[in-house]
Design a protein around this motif. Sequence first.
Motif, PDB file in Angstrom:
ATOM      1  N   LYS A 135       0.843  -1.195   0.000  1.00  0.00           N
ATOM      2  CA  LYS A 135       0.000   0.000   0.000  1.00  0.00           C
ATOM      3  C   LYS A 135       0.880   1.246   0.000  1.00  0.00           C
ATOM      4  O   LYS A 135       1.808   1.365   0.803  1.00  0.00           O
ATOM      5  CB  LYS A 135      -0.924   0.023   1.225  1.00  0.00           C
ATOM      6  CG  LYS A 135      -1.900  -1.138   1.292  1.00  0.00           C
ATOM      7  CD  LYS A 135      -2.760  -1.061   2.549  1.00  0.00           C
ATOM      8  CE  LYS A 135      -3.660  -2.290   2.680  1.00  0.00           C
ATOM      9  NZ  LYS A 135      -4.478  -2.237   3.919  1.00  0.00           N
TER      10      LYS A 135
ATOM     11  N   LEU B 261       0.596   5.605  -0.323  1.00  0.00           N
ATOM     12  CA  LEU B 261      -0.202   6.822  -0.359  1.00  0.00           C
ATOM     13  C   LEU B 261       0.649   7.905  -1.016  1.00  0.00           C
ATOM     14  O   LEU B 261       1.723   8.233  -0.523  1.00  0.00           O
ATOM     15  CB  LEU B 261      -0.627   7.227   1.049  1.00  0.00           C
ATOM     16  CG  LEU B 261      -1.653   8.344   1.159  1.00  0.00           C
ATOM     17  CD1 LEU B 261      -2.493   8.169   2.418  1.00  0.00           C
ATOM     18  CD2 LEU B 261      -0.991   9.716   1.189  1.00  0.00           C
TER      19      LEU B 261
ATOM     20  N   VAL C 209      -9.154  13.264  -3.108  1.00  0.00           N
ATOM     21  CA  VAL C 209      -8.708  11.873  -3.026  1.00  0.00           C
ATOM     22  C   VAL C 209      -9.340  11.098  -4.177  1.00  0.00           C
ATOM     23  O   VAL C 209     -10.542  11.188  -4.424  1.00  0.00           O
ATOM     24  CB  VAL C 209      -9.107  11.228  -1.684  1.00  0.00           C
ATOM     25  CG1 VAL C 209      -8.556   9.804  -1.588  1.00  0.00           C
ATOM     26  CG2 VAL C 209      -8.612  12.069  -0.516  1.00  0.00           C
TER      27      VAL C 209
ATOM     28  N   CYS D 118     -10.620   7.829  -5.197  1.00  0.00           N
ATOM     29  CA  CYS D 118     -11.083   6.753  -4.313  1.00  0.00           C
ATOM     30  C   CYS D 118     -11.458   5.440  -5.004  1.00  0.00           C
ATOM     31  O   CYS D 118     -11.598   4.425  -4.306  1.00  0.00           O
ATOM     32  CB  CYS D 118     -12.299   7.240  -3.519  1.00  0.00           C
ATOM     33  SG  CYS D 118     -11.917   8.478  -2.278  1.00  0.00           S
TER      34      CYS D 118
ATOM     35  N   VAL E 267      -6.415   1.272  -7.084  1.00  0.00           N
ATOM     36  CA  VAL E 267      -6.585   2.105  -5.900  1.00  0.00           C
ATOM     37  C   VAL E 267      -6.948   1.222  -4.718  1.00  0.00           C
ATOM     38  O   VAL E 267      -7.770   0.299  -4.833  1.00  0.00           O
ATOM     39  CB  VAL E 267      -7.676   3.169  -6.138  1.00  0.00           C
ATOM     40  CG1 VAL E 267      -7.996   3.917  -4.848  1.00  0.00           C
ATOM     41  CG2 VAL E 267      -7.241   4.140  -7.237  1.00  0.00           C
ATOM     42  N   GLU E 268      -6.337   1.476  -3.579  1.00  0.00           N
ATOM     43  CA  GLU E 268      -6.679   0.780  -2.336  1.00  0.00           C
ATOM     44  C   GLU E 268      -7.923   1.460  -1.768  1.00  0.00           C
ATOM     45  O   GLU E 268      -7.847   2.405  -0.976  1.00  0.00           O
ATOM     46  CB  GLU E 268      -5.508   0.849  -1.354  1.00  0.00           C
ATOM     47  CG  GLU E 268      -5.733   0.144  -0.036  1.00  0.00           C
ATOM     48  CD  GLU E 268      -6.055  -1.335  -0.184  1.00  0.00           C
ATOM     49  OE1 GLU E 268      -6.930  -1.803   0.554  1.00  0.00           O
ATOM     50  OE2 GLU E 268      -5.441  -2.010  -1.043  1.00  0.00           O
ATOM     51  N   GLU E 269      -9.088   0.984  -2.199  1.00  0.00           N
ATOM     52  CA  GLU E 269     -10.330   1.715  -1.986  1.00  0.00           C
ATOM     53  C   GLU E 269     -10.726   1.820  -0.523  1.00  0.00           C
ATOM     54  O   GLU E 269     -11.224   2.861  -0.079  1.00  0.00           O
ATOM     55  CB  GLU E 269     -11.440   1.084  -2.820  1.00  0.00           C
ATOM     56  CG  GLU E 269     -11.159   1.184  -4.323  1.00  0.00           C
ATOM     57  CD  GLU E 269     -12.240   0.558  -5.178  1.00  0.00           C
ATOM     58  OE1 GLU E 269     -13.201  -0.010  -4.609  1.00  0.00           O
ATOM     59  OE2 GLU E 269     -12.132   0.639  -6.425  1.00  0.00           O
TER      60      GLU E 269
ATOM     61  N   ALA F 134      -8.619   4.474   1.029  1.00  0.00           N
ATOM     62  CA  ALA F 134      -9.034   5.781   0.508  1.00  0.00           C
ATOM     63  C   ALA F 134     -10.288   6.273   1.215  1.00  0.00           C
ATOM     64  O   ALA F 134     -10.395   7.456   1.582  1.00  0.00           O
ATOM     65  CB  ALA F 134      -9.261   5.698  -0.996  1.00  0.00           C
ATOM     66  N   ASP F 135     -11.237   5.380   1.444  1.00  0.00           N
ATOM     67  CA  ASP F 135     -12.470   5.763   2.124  1.00  0.00           C
ATOM     68  C   ASP F 135     -12.190   6.212   3.563  1.00  0.00           C
ATOM     69  O   ASP F 135     -12.762   7.198   4.052  1.00  0.00           O
ATOM     70  CB  ASP F 135     -13.451   4.599   2.140  1.00  0.00           C
ATOM     71  CG  ASP F 135     -14.045   4.304   0.772  1.00  0.00           C
ATOM     72  OD1 ASP F 135     -13.980   5.185  -0.105  1.00  0.00           O
ATOM     73  OD2 ASP F 135     -14.556   3.186   0.580  1.00  0.00           O
TER      74      ASP F 135
ATOM     75  N   VAL G 245      -3.226   5.106  -2.940  1.00  0.00           N
ATOM     76  CA  VAL G 245      -4.231   6.114  -2.612  1.00  0.00           C
ATOM     77  C   VAL G 245      -3.656   7.456  -3.054  1.00  0.00           C
ATOM     78  O   VAL G 245      -2.723   7.966  -2.430  1.00  0.00           O
ATOM     79  CB  VAL G 245      -4.567   6.155  -1.115  1.00  0.00           C
ATOM     80  CG1 VAL G 245      -5.569   7.277  -0.836  1.00  0.00           C
ATOM     81  CG2 VAL G 245      -5.123   4.817  -0.649  1.00  0.00           C
TER      82      VAL G 245
END
Length: 264
Positions: free
Chosen positions: A62, A64, A79, A81, A94-96, A99-100, A139
Amino acid sequence: MPAVAGHFYPAGAESLRSMVSGFIGKSAPSRPAIGVMVPHAGYVFSGSFAGKTFGQVDVPPKVLIIGPNHTGYGQSLAVFCRGSWVTPLGEVAVEESLADKIVRSYPRLCADDLAHRFEHSLEVQLPFIQIKNPQARIVPICLAPVPLHELLLLGEAIGKVLAEEPDPVLLVASSDMTHYEPGQLARQKDRMALEKICRLDPEGLYRTVSDEHISMCGVVSMVVMLAAAKCLGALKGEVVCYGNSGEVTGDQSEVVGYAGVVVE
């Protein structure tokens, strides 16, 4: 589709892979890190600095990525997402779920794709991440200029989210240094900013860049990264490389500075 393939970096997969692998090289074994700062100019100018920096650190599953908004499109704190990004080397998902969590961590963060659509500062980092870890998920966060207090709060919010993650997340701050000044003056100015970075002083970095009129385009990215890194227990920053565009052009009368920094 990629916004700057064929412009900032090669559009062909083989030539891109060869170039990025060459920039990363076979240096000393990489090590875990909390974050890196890497430049985002065309690879002919800044790729070697980004490669040397990424080459020194592990890239976990992961990542960012925080970059400045050069285009003016989209929300101020945006962002990306959902979905994936594409480079000539393939897709980067994307690492959803992360991101959320990040969007929920700070009230002014928005799920917004438009800010990212034509922005190069994040896209140019992806091939380095893909070479280092083809399974990495990202992200992306794109930031317009906002006040210092907001950057610090945002960084702290991100740091708290990442501290609760079961596995490490690499922070990547995208920034060039001084723009279009003589090489010697650029080095003097950039040294002041890099000193604050190595001391993990986000407020000092922001004020130094402002007071000394340092045209560091990604200062917002680095302030947020440093604030987040301190929440994650960072102890130091290390400049692993520094130079400028004049080393390529042969002209030191008006350069752009580039630095690679590892935060541990």
